[in-house]
Design a protein around this motif. Structure first.
Motif, PDB file in Angstrom:
ATOM      1  N   MET A 190      41.376  -3.302 -34.080  1.00 21.72           N
ATOM      2  CA  MET A 190      42.535  -4.139 -33.787  1.00 21.72           C
ATOM      3  C   MET A 190      42.539  -4.608 -32.335  1.00 21.72           C
ATOM      4  O   MET A 190      42.923  -5.748 -32.052  1.00 21.72           O
ATOM      5  CB  MET A 190      43.824  -3.393 -34.116  1.00 21.72           C
ATOM      6  N   ARG A 191      42.104  -3.741 -31.434  1.00 23.63           N
ATOM      7  CA  ARG A 191      42.006  -4.141 -30.033  1.00 23.63           C
ATOM      8  C   ARG A 191      41.039  -5.322 -29.908  1.00 23.63           C
ATOM      9  O   ARG A 191      41.274  -6.264 -29.168  1.00 23.63           O
ATOM     10  CB  ARG A 191      41.525  -2.962 -29.182  1.00 23.63           C
ATOM     11  N   PHE A 192      39.951  -5.268 -30.659  1.00 25.13           N
ATOM     12  CA  PHE A 192      38.957  -6.342 -30.648  1.00 25.13           C
ATOM     13  C   PHE A 192      39.483  -7.613 -31.319  1.00 25.13           C
ATOM     14  O   PHE A 192      39.418  -8.702 -30.764  1.00 25.13           O
ATOM     15  CB  PHE A 192      37.673  -5.888 -31.349  1.00 25.13           C
ATOM     16  N   ALA A 193      40.002  -7.468 -32.528  1.00 22.83           N
ATOM     17  CA  ALA A 193      40.373  -8.623 -33.339  1.00 22.83           C
ATOM     18  C   ALA A 193      41.690  -9.271 -32.915  1.00 22.83           C
ATOM     19  O   ALA A 193      41.898 -10.458 -33.150  1.00 22.83           O
ATOM     20  CB  ALA A 193      40.456  -8.222 -34.812  1.00 22.83           C
ATOM     21  N   GLY A 194      42.578  -8.484 -32.316  1.00 23.74           N
ATOM     22  CA  GLY A 194      43.898  -9.014 -32.010  1.00 23.74           C
ATOM     23  C   GLY A 194      44.726  -9.224 -33.271  1.00 23.74           C
ATOM     24  O   GLY A 194      45.686  -9.983 -33.275  1.00 23.74           O
TER      25      GLY A 194
ATOM     26  N   ALA B 171      35.576   5.815 -30.469  1.00 23.37           N
ATOM     27  CA  ALA B 171      35.327   4.675 -31.346  1.00 23.37           C
ATOM     28  C   ALA B 171      35.128   3.432 -30.496  1.00 23.37           C
ATOM     29  O   ALA B 171      35.779   3.271 -29.462  1.00 23.37           O
ATOM     30  CB  ALA B 171      36.518   4.469 -32.279  1.00 23.37           C
ATOM     31  N   TYR B 172      34.226   2.553 -30.944  1.00 22.88           N
ATOM     32  CA  TYR B 172      34.094   1.243 -30.312  1.00 22.88           C
ATOM     33  C   TYR B 172      33.422   0.272 -31.266  1.00 22.88           C
ATOM     34  O   TYR B 172      32.643   0.650 -32.128  1.00 22.88           O
ATOM     35  CB  TYR B 172      33.341   1.318 -28.985  1.00 22.88           C
ATOM     36  N   VAL B 173      33.762  -0.989 -31.104  1.00 25.45           N
ATOM     37  CA  VAL B 173      33.180  -2.054 -31.913  1.00 25.45           C
ATOM     38  C   VAL B 173      31.783  -2.324 -31.386  1.00 25.45           C
ATOM     39  O   VAL B 173      31.574  -2.442 -30.179  1.00 25.45           O
ATOM     40  CB  VAL B 173      34.036  -3.332 -31.822  1.00 25.45           C
ATOM     41  N   TYR B 174      30.821  -2.419 -32.311  1.00 24.19           N
ATOM     42  CA  TYR B 174      29.455  -2.733 -31.902  1.00 24.19           C
ATOM     43  C   TYR B 174      28.907  -3.981 -32.574  1.00 24.19           C
ATOM     44  O   TYR B 174      27.841  -4.470 -32.210  1.00 24.19           O
ATOM     45  CB  TYR B 174      28.516  -1.539 -32.137  1.00 24.19           C
ATOM     46  N   ASP B 175      29.656  -4.543 -33.538  1.00 24.96           N
ATOM     47  CA  ASP B 175      29.211  -5.769 -34.203  1.00 24.96           C
ATOM     48  C   ASP B 175      30.410  -6.370 -34.926  1.00 24.96           C
ATOM     49  O   ASP B 175      31.379  -5.674 -35.242  1.00 24.96           O
ATOM     50  CB  ASP B 175      28.097  -5.458 -35.200  1.00 24.96           C
ATOM     51  N   ALA B 176      30.328  -7.669 -35.171  1.00 26.56           N
ATOM     52  CA  ALA B 176      31.404  -8.349 -35.891  1.00 26.56           C
ATOM     53  C   ALA B 176      30.827  -9.469 -36.730  1.00 26.56           C
ATOM     54  O   ALA B 176      29.831 -10.093 -36.355  1.00 26.56           O
ATOM     55  CB  ALA B 176      32.441  -8.900 -34.909  1.00 26.56           C
ATOM     56  N   GLY B 177      31.449  -9.689 -37.859  1.00 26.52           N
ATOM     57  CA  GLY B 177      31.099 -10.812 -38.720  1.00 26.52           C
ATOM     58  C   GLY B 177      32.163 -11.884 -38.588  1.00 26.52           C
ATOM     59  O   GLY B 177      32.841 -11.991 -37.563  1.00 26.52           O
TER      60      GLY B 177
ATOM     61  N   VAL C  89      33.030  -3.205 -24.276  1.00 32.28           N
ATOM     62  CA  VAL C  89      33.648  -2.091 -23.535  1.00 32.28           C
ATOM     63  C   VAL C  89      35.164  -2.087 -23.717  1.00 32.28           C
ATOM     64  O   VAL C  89      35.785  -1.024 -23.765  1.00 32.28           O
ATOM     65  CB  VAL C  89      33.266  -2.150 -22.045  1.00 32.28           C
ATOM     66  N   ASP C  90      35.773  -3.267 -23.856  1.00 30.46           N
ATOM     67  CA  ASP C  90      37.224  -3.348 -24.024  1.00 30.46           C
ATOM     68  C   ASP C  90      37.706  -2.737 -25.326  1.00 30.46           C
ATOM     69  O   ASP C  90      38.895  -2.503 -25.498  1.00 30.46           O
ATOM     70  CB  ASP C  90      37.683  -4.807 -23.940  1.00 30.46           C
ATOM     71  N   THR C  91      36.794  -2.484 -26.270  1.00 35.94           N
ATOM     72  CA  THR C  91      37.188  -1.930 -27.567  1.00 35.94           C
ATOM     73  C   THR C  91      37.108  -0.409 -27.603  1.00 35.94           C
ATOM     74  O   THR C  91      37.490   0.196 -28.594  1.00 35.94           O
ATOM     75  CB  THR C  91      36.290  -2.492 -28.695  1.00 35.94           C
TER      76      THR C  91
END
Length: 150
Positions: free
Chosen positions: A44-48, A75-81, A5-7
């Motif tokens: 960028m919000r997600f990754a910092g 837009a929002y992040v839903y997955d990360a590697g 949600v923060d993304t």
């Protein structure tokens, strides 16, 4: 760890004549640019870290966004590697006077996190800690099932 949600990012642009094509609707290139910008902000919000686009899925333009209407991009992040970030993007036509919205296009973009030397860097784990986060995750996964795996 960062919660999904923060993304969430939501940006708007009023479609001006200089954004439009010859039929007075938003030029597809502008819509994709706006989607990419919002997606990068979510990543960028997600990754910092600084994030750059490495892939985008197909973008189907289902409805036009007319000159004078607002292009609303979510837009929002839903997955990360390990170093990559997957972002769901949706574009809407929005009438600011009435609040009416129509989905015009959607896609999935992949970004990679980089440092000042442009080397890839690891990203944090993505968590889903809220009911809203779970809803967003399920919506992204359900819509992505028919698309090519990113």
């Amino acid at each position: 760890m960062t919660d999904l949600v923060d993304t969430f990012i939501e940006n708007r642009w009023i479609v001006q004549p200089n954004h439009a094509n010859i039929v007075e609707t938003a030029h597809g290139g502008n819509v994709v640019k706006w989607m990419d910008e919002a997606g990068a902000m979510a990543a960028m919000r997600f990754a910092g870290e600084t994030c750059v686009t490495v892939r985008m899925n197909s973008v189907d333009f289902k409805r036009p966004i007319r000159t004078g209407d607002t292009a609303l991009i979510q837009a929002y992040v839903y997955d990360a590697g390990r170093t990559s970030v997957k972002v769901r993007l949706r574009a809407y036509r929005e009438n600011l006077r009435t609040g009416e919205r129509e989905l015009t296009s959607e896609s999935y973009f992949v970004y990679v996190a980089i440092d000042e030397d442009r080397n890839t860097v690891e990203v944090p784990d993505l968590t889903v800690a809220t009911e809203r986060g779970e809803e967003l995750l399920q919506a992204a996964m359900a819509a992505n099932e028919s698309e090519v795996d990113l």
